[in-house]
Design a protein around this motif. Structure first.
Motif, short mmCIF file in Angstrom:
data_model
loop_
_atom_site.label_atom_id
_atom_site.label_comp_id
_atom_site.label_asym_id
_atom_site.label_seq_id
_atom_site.Cartn_x
_atom_site.Cartn_y
_atom_site.Cartn_z
N PRO A 71 29.26 18.63 -77.36
CA PRO A 71 28.85 19.56 -78.39
C PRO A 71 27.30 20.28 -78.03
O PRO A 71 26.55 19.68 -77.44
CB PRO A 71 28.42 18.68 -79.78
N ILE A 72 27.47 21.77 -78.44
CA ILE A 72 26.32 22.40 -78.28
C ILE A 72 25.70 22.79 -79.43
O ILE A 72 26.03 23.57 -80.11
CB ILE A 72 26.89 23.81 -77.33
N LYS A 73 24.51 22.12 -79.57
CA LYS A 73 23.77 22.13 -81.01
C LYS A 73 23.17 23.54 -81.37
O LYS A 73 23.20 23.94 -82.41
CB LYS A 73 22.66 20.99 -80.92
N GLN A 78 33.44 18.25 -72.02
CA GLN A 78 32.69 19.25 -72.80
C GLN A 78 31.56 18.19 -73.79
O GLN A 78 32.18 16.95 -74.13
CB GLN A 78 33.44 20.23 -73.57
N ASP A 133 24.12 26.66 -80.46
CA ASP A 133 24.85 27.91 -79.95
C ASP A 133 26.19 27.52 -80.70
O ASP A 133 26.99 27.34 -80.23
CB ASP A 133 24.94 28.29 -78.46
N ALA A 134 26.23 28.46 -81.81
CA ALA A 134 27.60 28.15 -82.59
C ALA A 134 28.77 28.48 -82.05
O ALA A 134 29.82 27.97 -82.09
CB ALA A 134 27.41 28.58 -84.25
N ASN A 194 25.91 21.94 -70.48
CA ASN A 194 26.97 21.53 -71.67
C ASN A 194 28.14 20.89 -71.07
O ASN A 194 29.32 20.81 -71.88
CB ASN A 194 27.39 22.84 -72.23
N ALA A 222 33.55 25.37 -76.76
CA ALA A 222 33.83 24.09 -76.15
C ALA A 222 34.93 23.40 -76.92
O ALA A 222 35.66 22.64 -76.52
CB ALA A 222 32.27 23.32 -75.95
N LEU A 223 34.80 23.24 -78.16
CA LEU A 223 35.70 22.64 -79.02
C LEU A 223 37.05 22.99 -79.03
O LEU A 223 38.03 22.33 -79.14
CB LEU A 223 35.23 22.34 -80.59
N ASN A 271 29.53 26.40 -79.03
CA ASN A 271 30.02 25.20 -79.30
C ASN A 271 31.33 25.27 -79.95
O ASN A 271 32.42 24.34 -79.67
CB ASN A 271 29.14 24.59 -80.33
N GLN A 272 31.85 26.32 -80.62
CA GLN A 272 32.99 26.44 -81.07
C GLN A 272 34.06 26.77 -80.03
O GLN A 272 35.27 26.07 -79.86
CB GLN A 272 33.23 27.73 -81.83
#
Length: 536
Positions: free
Chosen positions: A339-341, A337, A343-344, A446, A350-351, A347-348
């Motif tokens: 970071p997805i800048k 994965q 799309d919050a 992503n 993915a983290l 992104n969360q």
């Protein structure tokens, strides 16, 4: 592509491709090239015999032989022995970041990322153009001496910060050659070229700075291949008059045969062994490749072959058990994965996936893990800081963990979907195109894709076509015509997306290569060996 050569003065039988950048001559010195030539002449014949042994073993597997732990090396597995303690700067490897050695900005960012280790890659994350291979050597030479800098086209300045990550280098695998250097009419082994230049220029400098020449060894398939590396290392240490054991190596267990020889691989590396790594993506690819003829080994969508499936979890825990029994570090696998800048929520999510993956690794007993992006270093670091307050977990033994060969060979159940087919086609197209353009680490959907993940994509397509698999959602038989339709649709989408810029891209060449790999009767061992013929 056709390569022209110039005879290297003072070196009988040695030819080099033209060198466009005068800086490259700083690493291609007469003395360094002579060292590489000595390595090639001393060890290439053994390398070729080991590659032939791979083919013989594959033929046995094609005829029904099952992989298993070797009877002839049982005494090594049962005997008490340990690898030497790791050097001081390899005692704590809780987070390692990877990236191509040839990208100067990426090298600086990785060393400054806060990770404990940076694996500078000449292999799966690096498209091995002549320029990339030589620039990688320059980048690492400068980084070791602390004078690496980079100015972006926008004018942003990059330089090395205090306390950079410990450097480990991954040369190319035994199967690759460096076609830009001929020795006695034959291209030199790429593994010896990458290793040789780096070691020659940097071994003594690293020792003076309190570190050492550390390596990741990719795609080994047997302990005999590890023995060859050990002999190369010993030769190199004697050549530069540094103590035997100065070189330390971590082996990627990323082929299914190597999973049955973990003890033996560490044993054969002798004073140079320091650990094993679970190279999960190439491992999945290897599983498909080695069981290419078996319909019972067909895997579901790539996204479903996770580390929580029995087959993959068993392999991971076996690496931990083996390493800790021998005093070696067991490093976990890559979090693909990024970071997805914009799309919050995405992104969360993915983290969260990264955090759960790293918590599993730390709980099982891994001593560290891999990430592909600096933005993931804090996530992985938080997990290992919380769950592994000590430098490593070598004291965590898995004595009760017992498995058979079936525990490593039984594939997970799951559907094959049209979306899975389409994803494999799209990843294959986009990655191969970028690789042909000179980029080996490519963000797609992503995820950070490299050659290993692209290998899974094309291997699954070949496997599904070969065994006439069906999609569970549409009931379609995965034939060549079915895959061709999807491939053409994806090419149309790419053409629409890039517009006029499409003409400057290499998607048509990528499509031709991908199609050949999917439809040919025999399975191509590595897409990179075919693709390398097309690289300028």
């Amino acid at each position: 592509m056709q390569v022209t050569y110039e005879v290297l003065r003072g070196h009988s039988g040695v030819q080099l491709a033209p060198i466009q950048n005068p800086k490259f001559r700083e690493v291609l010195t007469h003395e360094a090239v002579h060292f590489v030539v000595e390595l090639a002449r001393a060890y290439d014949t053994r390398r070729q015999h080991l590659l032939w042994a791979r083919q013989r073993r594959q033929a046995e597997l094609d005829n029904g032989t099952m992989l298993d732990f070797l009877k002839e090396t049982e005494s090594i597995r049962n005997r008490e022995w340990r690898v030497p303690p790791a050097p001081a700067d390899l005692q704590d490897r809780r987070v390692e970041i990877t990236g191509p050695a040839g990208d100067r900005k990426m090298v600086i960012n990785a060393l400054n990322s806060g990770a404990k280790v940076f694996m500078a890659d000449f292999e799966d994350a690096n498209s091995p153009t002549w320029a990339n291979s030589l620039m990688g050597q320059l980048n690492l030479r400068d980084a070791i001496r602390g004078n690496i800098t980079y100015i972006s086209p926008e004018g942003k300045h990059y330089e090395l910060a205090a306390n950079p990550a410990t450097l480990i280098v991954r040369p190319r695998g035994w199967h690759m050659v460096e076609k830009h250097v001929l020795v006695d009419g034959q291209p030199v082994p790429a593994s010896l070229f990458d290793f040789g230049l780096y070691f020659f220029h940097n071994a003594k400098e690293l020792r003076e700075r309190g570190s050492g020449p550390y390596f990741y060894l990719p795609k080994l398939e047997s302990h005999r291949e590890a023995r060859l590396w050990n002999d190369v290392f010993t030769f190199a240490e004697h050549y530069l008059s540094v103590p035997v054991g100065t070189i330390r190596a971590t082996v990627l267990i990323e082929t299914i045969p190597a999973a049955f020889e973990m003890d033996e691989i560490l044993y054969e590396l002798g004073p140079h062994a320091t650990g094993l790594n679970c190279g999960r993506w190439d491992y999945i690819f290897s599983y498909i490749k080695k069981h290419r003829t078996r319909p019972e080994a067909v895997l579901p969508d790539r996204s479903l072959v996770t580390m929580t499936t029995d087959m993959m979890r068993n392999y991971s825990k076996l690496a931990i058990k083996t390493c800790h029994k021998r005093g070696a570090h067991a490093i976990g696998g890559m979090a693909a994965q990024i970071p997805i800048k914009n799309d919050a929520v995405a992104n969360q999510n993915a983290l969260t996936k990264v955090r759960v993956d790293k918590e599993r690794e730390a709980t099982d007993g891994h001593d560290g893990t891999w990430v592909a992006h600096p933005g993931l270093v804090p996530v992985a670091m938080e997990v290992f800081d919380r769950m592994m307050p000590q430098p490593n977990q070598l004291d965590k033994q898995l004595d009760d963990f017992q498995i058979t060969n079936f525990d490593l060979l039984t594939p997970p159940n799951g559907p094959i979907t049209e979306a899975g087919v389409r994803t494999n086609v799209r990843v294959g197209l986009e990655y191969i195109e970028a690789w042909l353009q000179g980029s080996g680490a490519v963000p797609i959907n992503n995820l950070m894709e490299d050659a290993a993940t692209a290998e899974i994509s094309r291997a699954q397509l070949w496997q599904w076509v070969r065994h006439q698999s069906q999609t569970t959602d549409t009931g379609s038989c995965i034939t060549t015509s079915y895959v061709r339709r999807i491939l053409d649709e994806e090419l149309l989408q790419l053409r629409a997306h890039f517009g006029e810029d499409y003409r400057s891209r290499l998607f048509e060449a990528a499509a031709t290569l991908l199609w050949d790999l999917i439809t040919q009767e025999s399975f191509e061992d590595f897409l990179t060996t075919r693709g390398y013929q097309l690289l300028v």
